[in-house]
Motif scaffolding. Sequence first.
Motif, PDB file in Angstrom:
ATOM      1  N   LEU A 217     -20.890  28.802  69.144  1.00  0.00           N
ATOM      2  CA  LEU A 217     -20.419  30.250  69.438  1.00  0.00           C
ATOM      3  C   LEU A 217     -21.957  30.638  70.475  1.00  0.00           C
ATOM      4  CD1 LEU A 217     -18.742  32.417  70.713  1.00  0.00           C
ATOM      5  CD2 LEU A 217     -19.744  33.618  68.059  1.00  0.00           C
ATOM      6  N   ALA A 218     -22.844  30.779  69.476  1.00  0.00           N
ATOM      7  CA  ALA A 218     -24.354  30.073  70.224  1.00  0.00           C
ATOM      8  C   ALA A 218     -24.513  29.883  71.914  1.00  0.00           C
ATOM      9  CB  ALA A 218     -25.157  29.771  69.527  1.00  0.00           C
ATOM     10  N   ASN A 219     -23.412  28.223  72.272  1.00  0.00           N
ATOM     11  CA  ASN A 219     -23.863  27.752  73.560  1.00  0.00           C
ATOM     12  C   ASN A 219     -22.892  28.370  74.261  1.00  0.00           C
ATOM     13  OD1 ASN A 219     -25.575  25.489  73.634  1.00  0.00           O
ATOM     14  ND2 ASN A 219     -24.044  24.322  72.877  1.00  0.00           N
ATOM     15  N   THR A 259     -30.733  27.906  66.226  1.00  0.00           N
ATOM     16  CA  THR A 259     -29.421  27.593  66.235  1.00  0.00           C
ATOM     17  C   THR A 259     -28.544  29.106  65.089  1.00  0.00           C
ATOM     18  OG1 THR A 259     -28.319  25.956  67.004  1.00  0.00           O
ATOM     19  CG2 THR A 259     -27.052  27.255  65.612  1.00  0.00           C
ATOM     20  N   PRO A 260     -28.937  29.884  65.698  1.00  0.00           N
ATOM     21  CA  PRO A 260     -28.567  31.577  64.800  1.00  0.00           C
ATOM     22  C   PRO A 260     -27.209  31.087  63.573  1.00  0.00           C
ATOM     23  CG  PRO A 260     -27.659  31.719  66.783  1.00  0.00           C
ATOM     24  CD  PRO A 260     -28.071  30.719  66.228  1.00  0.00           C
ATOM     25  N   SER A 261     -27.377  31.181  62.177  1.00  0.00           N
ATOM     26  CA  SER A 261     -25.578  31.468  61.224  1.00  0.00           C
ATOM     27  C   SER A 261     -24.361  32.227  61.804  1.00  0.00           C
ATOM     28  CB  SER A 261     -26.280  31.791  59.907  1.00  0.00           C
ATOM     29  OG  SER A 261     -26.763  33.214  60.345  1.00  0.00           O
ATOM     30  N   TRP A 262     -23.685  32.057  61.237  1.00  0.00           N
ATOM     31  CA  TRP A 262     -22.374  33.650  61.893  1.00  0.00           C
ATOM     32  C   TRP A 262     -22.920  34.619  61.748  1.00  0.00           C
ATOM     33  CZ3 TRP A 262     -18.533  32.619  64.733  1.00  0.00           C
ATOM     34  CH2 TRP A 262     -17.903  34.204  64.972  1.00  0.00           C
ATOM     35  N   GLU A 327     -26.196  20.098  71.049  1.00  0.00           N
ATOM     36  CA  GLU A 327     -27.227  20.574  71.441  1.00  0.00           C
ATOM     37  C   GLU A 327     -26.833  21.871  71.887  1.00  0.00           C
ATOM     38  OE1 GLU A 327     -30.979  19.274  73.036  1.00  0.00           O
ATOM     39  OE2 GLU A 327     -29.518  18.080  71.036  1.00  0.00           O
ATOM     40  N   PRO A 328     -28.058  22.795  71.516  1.00  0.00           N
ATOM     41  CA  PRO A 328     -28.322  23.942  72.632  1.00  0.00           C
ATOM     42  C   PRO A 328     -27.927  23.801  74.088  1.00  0.00           C
ATOM     43  CG  PRO A 328     -30.002  23.506  70.922  1.00  0.00           C
ATOM     44  CD  PRO A 328     -28.925  22.160  71.214  1.00  0.00           C
ATOM     45  N   ILE A 329     -27.570  24.854  74.941  1.00  0.00           N
ATOM     46  CA  ILE A 329     -27.934  24.694  76.571  1.00  0.00           C
ATOM     47  C   ILE A 329     -28.879  24.441  76.815  1.00  0.00           C
ATOM     48  CG2 ILE A 329     -26.575  25.329  77.848  1.00  0.00           C
ATOM     49  CD1 ILE A 329     -23.658  25.245  77.084  1.00  0.00           C
ATOM     50  N   PRO A 330     -29.614  24.060  77.930  1.00  0.00           N
ATOM     51  CA  PRO A 330     -30.933  24.927  78.561  1.00  0.00           C
ATOM     52  C   PRO A 330     -30.558  26.072  79.043  1.00  0.00           C
ATOM     53  CG  PRO A 330     -30.331  22.656  79.256  1.00  0.00           C
ATOM     54  CD  PRO A 330     -29.260  22.890  78.766  1.00  0.00           C
TER      55      PRO A 330
END
Length: 355
Positions: A217-219, A259-262, A327-330
């Motif tokens: 969801l963060a991505n 990366t955040p938690s829920w 992998e986080p989206i840049p």
Amino acid sequence: MIPPLHRRIGFEIELMAPPGVSRRTLATDLAARHGGQARPVWHHDSELSMVPGLVRFLHVTPAFEVTRADGSLLCTLVDDITLVNGLDQQAPAKDGWFRILGDEARLIRLVAAHSDPGGTIDTALDNAAKIWNRDVDLVDGVYRLDDEAGASIAMAAPLTGERERPCEIITPPLAADHAVTLEHLLGPARELGFTIPQEAAVHMHLDGAPFHNPATLANVIRLFAFYREPLRTALQTNTNSRRLAPLPSTLVRAVSFGTPSWKDLRYAATDGELTKFFDVNMVQLFRENPIRDTLEIRILPGALHTEDIVNRAALVELLLDRCEDPEPIPEAPTDPAEALEALLELAAEALANRP
């Protein structure tokens, strides 16, 4: 080559019937083609109120569930109050077209549950009136049901202004043969003269399960925040569409560092006053008891041809596949052309990694 769709997707497609035609016309046509039925149902929505001290009116309007010969749901056809351009606002109501209005959600649901959507305006409030042991009054063409203190319970009013013409086609979740099913709906609509409204959009509802993973969801948040303009360019988002907005800054900040938690994401959504009316609707993901556990993509433009919808949906699918990569989206490049290229590279990367 655009890959076929592989996720379960429900589509909402906004169309406009020509004068003299309505969503009932399309419902009847579709039911006949599939050996099924067109059953009147109520569609719940809200609108701005002109009454001082009352922000919104809740209302239910005529809609139609269309089934196949085996009884399975083909689609539902409903009104969409954002579609107004080209309608004759002064047109009187057509015979049999009316709505029920109120200002309290539980009351309007109760009244609607006891009112026949295929009935007549003069009897629309009769069953509800029996619950309160009250009479229904007729005032200037509007039927009113008030309690013993004179407070309004509900009203039934003619559906004026050609509101029978707007038609949002809502499909059930489609697991396969997306294009075939959509063409079964859009082909008859084209034959009947339906067009793309000026404010039109197509919405995609995807199963929410993969997006309960906080990294995924963060991505999604990064994708729709960092690449907002490239996405709108690639998908040809309709600039006349209403109820679209960039994601709240609190959510964007929450995914910008690590990366955040829920729990972090839920707090940021609450703090940012997240509603469904953003480019991507993730409200249901955060609810304990969601009405339907989906992620809704709201920035596809209106369309009347299946290929246009499926091709844009396939691009969205690829980008959501990439979101499932931890992998986080840049962040996007600052140059618009480079940002668009970077977005398409994300999709190409996801396609290359498919089994």
